[in-house]
Write an enzyme that holds these catalytic residues in place. Sequence first.
Site, PDB file in Angstrom:
ATOM      1  CB  SER A 146      -0.881   0.017   1.250  1.00 50.80           C
ATOM      2  OG  SER A 146      -1.556   1.258   1.388  1.00 50.80           O
ATOM      3  CE1 TYR A 159      -4.047  -2.493   5.376  1.00 49.63           C
ATOM      4  CE2 TYR A 159      -3.513  -0.210   4.864  1.00 49.63           C
ATOM      5  CZ  TYR A 159      -3.874  -1.478   4.450  1.00 49.63           C
ATOM      6  OH  TYR A 159      -4.040  -1.744   3.106  1.00 49.63           O
ATOM      7  CE  LYS A 163      -1.465  -4.017   3.262  1.00 57.91           C
ATOM      8  NZ  LYS A 163      -1.509  -5.257   2.438  1.00 57.91           N
TER       9      LYS A 163
END
Length: 254
Positions: A146, A159, A163
Site C-alpha cells: 500500500s 496497518y 504495509k
Amino acid sequence: MKDLFDLSGKVALVTGASRGIGEAVAKLLAARGAHVIVSSRKAEACEAVVAAIREAGGKAEARACHIGEMAQIDALMAGIAETHGRLDILVNNAATNPHFGSILETDVGAFQKTVDVNIRGYFFMSAAGAKLMIKNGGGSIINVASVNGVIPGAHQGIYSITKAAVISMTKAFAQECAPLNVRVNALLPGATDTKFASALFHNPVIMEKALTRIPMKRIAEPGEMAGTVLYLASDASSYTTGACINVDGGYLIS
C-alpha cells in the site's frame, strides 16, 4: 511474436480474491490463460468468483484459507501441491485493518490480528509458495502492499506499519530468491474503491481531503490494479524483481 502476457499452463493463487482488488486480479489472470485458485476466508464467496471466471471461459477453483492461521496456510499449500504439483504465480492480497483511530489507542488484539495476517501471513505464504515454485523451475510472487507503507495513513497506524513491512519483505525475498528463479515484487495501491476501504472513501470529508493529495483527482477502481499484477506475473517482467510499483494516481509524487 511471443505474447509476453500469455499465462497459459500457469497455476496462480490469489488470496483475498472474493472481492475488490483480488477478484479483479483473479479474473484478469484467468482471462490471460492461467488456472486460478481463488482463495479467501469464506469458500462461498470464492465460489461466486470462480463461477464468473468459468462463465467467461476461464479455469478456476476455490480454496478457503485464513492466512492469519498457520495451519490453514499449510493445508492450502499441501492441497495445491497434491492437486497440481506446481505453483507458478502467488498474489498475496488478503489483508486486514481492524483498527481505525489513534495509534495510541491500538489494543493488543487489533495489533496482533493485523500483524498475523499482513506480516506473518504474507511471510509464510511467500516461503511456502516459493518452495513449491522452485520444484518446477521458478515463478512469480506479487505482494499487495500500500502507499500507506510509504506515507502512513491517518488513523491507520498499525496497518501502515505492516504495509511498510511488506515492502521490506518483498525486497528481502527478492534478493534471496532471485538465484532460484523466483521473482518477488510488490504492488502499492493508492486510494481504491473497495469494500475494504469503504469506511474511508465513502466519507465525504475524508474523500475531499484525499483528493487534494491525488494529482489525478479521483480514486481507482479495483480493475485498475490488475494490469500491474499481470505484468509482474508474466514474462513481460522477466528481469524485474524487488520492484515496488506505485499505482496511486500520482499520490506519492505530490
